[in-house]
Design a protein around this motif. Sequence first.
Motif, PDB file in Angstrom:
ATOM      1  N   LEU A   1      11.261  33.313   8.618  1.00  0.00           N
ATOM      2  CA  LEU A   1      10.685  33.991   7.454  1.00  0.00           C
ATOM      3  C   LEU A   1      10.776  33.123   6.208  1.00  0.00           C
ATOM      4  CD1 LEU A   1      12.150  37.570   8.033  1.00  0.00           C
ATOM      5  CD2 LEU A   1       9.735  36.924   8.196  1.00  0.00           C
ATOM      6  N   ALA A   2      11.902  32.410   6.070  1.00  0.00           N
ATOM      7  CA  ALA A   2      12.101  31.557   4.895  1.00  0.00           C
ATOM      8  C   ALA A   2      11.332  30.246   5.011  1.00  0.00           C
ATOM      9  CB  ALA A   2      13.589  31.284   4.712  1.00  0.00           C
TER      10      ALA A   2
ATOM     11  N   THR B   1      23.478  39.369  13.604  1.00  0.00           N
ATOM     12  CA  THR B   1      22.381  39.514  14.559  1.00  0.00           C
ATOM     13  C   THR B   1      22.293  38.297  15.466  1.00  0.00           C
ATOM     14  OG1 THR B   1      19.977  39.777  14.811  1.00  0.00           O
ATOM     15  CG2 THR B   1      20.747  38.567  12.876  1.00  0.00           C
TER      16      THR B   1
ATOM     17  N   PRO C   1      19.233  35.161  14.095  1.00  0.00           N
ATOM     18  CA  PRO C   1      19.168  34.545  12.755  1.00  0.00           C
ATOM     19  C   PRO C   1      17.975  33.604  12.614  1.00  0.00           C
ATOM     20  CG  PRO C   1      20.897  33.511  14.069  1.00  0.00           C
ATOM     21  CD  PRO C   1      20.442  34.718  14.829  1.00  0.00           C
TER      22      PRO C   1
ATOM     23  N   TYR D   1      19.724  34.696   4.356  1.00  0.00           N
ATOM     24  CA  TYR D   1      19.709  34.000   5.639  1.00  0.00           C
ATOM     25  C   TYR D   1      21.080  33.540   6.131  1.00  0.00           C
ATOM     26  CZ  TYR D   1      19.566  30.103   8.843  1.00  0.00           C
ATOM     27  OH  TYR D   1      19.853  29.261   9.884  1.00  0.00           O
TER      28      TYR D   1
ATOM     29  N   SER E   1      10.317  34.541  -2.238  1.00  0.00           N
ATOM     30  CA  SER E   1      10.960  33.946  -1.063  1.00  0.00           C
ATOM     31  C   SER E   1      12.469  33.837  -1.222  1.00  0.00           C
ATOM     32  CB  SER E   1      10.384  32.556  -0.788  1.00  0.00           C
ATOM     33  OG  SER E   1      10.778  31.632  -1.800  1.00  0.00           O
TER      34      SER E   1
ATOM     35  N   PHE F   1      15.074  35.026  10.685  1.00  0.00           N
ATOM     36  CA  PHE F   1      15.201  34.995   9.230  1.00  0.00           C
ATOM     37  C   PHE F   1      14.967  33.582   8.699  1.00  0.00           C
ATOM     38  CE2 PHE F   1      17.283  38.807  10.588  1.00  0.00           C
ATOM     39  CZ  PHE F   1      16.942  39.726   9.616  1.00  0.00           C
TER      40      PHE F   1
ATOM     41  N   MET G   1      23.049  36.065   8.278  1.00  0.00           N
ATOM     42  CA  MET G   1      22.444  36.729   9.428  1.00  0.00           C
ATOM     43  C   MET G   1      23.117  36.374  10.745  1.00  0.00           C
ATOM     44  SD  MET G   1      20.248  38.861   8.344  1.00  0.00           S
ATOM     45  CE  MET G   1      21.418  39.118   7.014  1.00  0.00           C
TER      46      MET G   1
ATOM     47  N   ILE H   1      14.833  36.160   0.854  1.00  0.00           N
ATOM     48  CA  ILE H   1      15.101  35.775   2.248  1.00  0.00           C
ATOM     49  C   ILE H   1      16.074  34.606   2.298  1.00  0.00           C
ATOM     50  CG2 ILE H   1      14.073  35.026   4.419  1.00  0.00           C
ATOM     51  CD1 ILE H   1      11.431  36.278   3.413  1.00  0.00           C
TER      52      ILE H   1
END
Length: 310
Positions: free
Chosen positions: A166-167, A157, A160, A150, A143, A163, A153, A146
């Motif tokens: 995801l974390a 993008t 963010p 993060y 992990s 992301f 990001m 990511i």
Amino acid sequence: MSDTSARVADSTGNWVDTLAPQWARPYLRLSRYDRPIGSWLLLMPCWWSAALAAGMARDIRHLPLTILLFFIGAFVMRGAGCAWNDITDRDLDAKVERTRSRPLPAGQITVTQALAFLVAQALVGLAVLLQFNRFAVMTGIASLVIVAIYPFMKRVTWWPQVFLGLAFSWGALMGFAVTFARVDLTALVLYAGSIAWVIGYDTIYAHQDAEDDALIGVKSTARLFGAHTHQALIMFYGLAVMLIGVALASAEVRWPAWLGLAAFAAHLAWQIRRLNIGDPALCLRLFKSNRDAGLLLFAGLLTDAAMRAA
């Protein structure tokens, strides 16, 4: 500088401001121990997956210890993650009204001191992780990739929050890794549902800074969705409920888990109904309320696990 002026703008009257030693306060604020909501939100998927996996295994003997270790791990690793975020964002934070009072842009501690505190918390997190099996240890370490990327990001993008999802949803995998030494389809679907939940609640959170973010060129789903935020939340919160429901069905849960999911869904619907993106204080309150939403689901999963293990 007085201690009152040293407080972070959106955090006053908490235990750090009133009880912690003066020398420790900048470090505790750096890692958001004065604002533990992020730690709770990181913890929720961990507890969901631990309870769901225990129910599937029909064995709750190790569940209390797992819950405790996840609690400690979530708080210290969120603290380390916030320190990393503030180190990378210190120049941007200085340009935003809500964040310019954070310890690094305010000059209360140095980057070297922040890094040292980050490492100390990460070592505690590692000590917690090493209590589990080898597969869980490797899953937890994975992990960090990511977590490391993060903070960057929002510069590249409009998404963010994906992301962050995801974390912050990684714990949805950890309960299965700890219990079964594997990650199966049920865990992956739970993970996906949690990601959708995170995208929703962090969009609400990001609306606090939307105007400042626009001025300094920081991207977010709050800016991307704008006036269509309510519709976006219906989509992402709805997706979260649906995917978590698929995970529960896959795990063959009993009625308490479904009751927990229904309460979770009702809470998310209440947030959407109450939201006014032009009211930063309300956005913060609704964001924080997601801890309660997560606890409602956890209560259902925990009761289900106890029933199935009986």
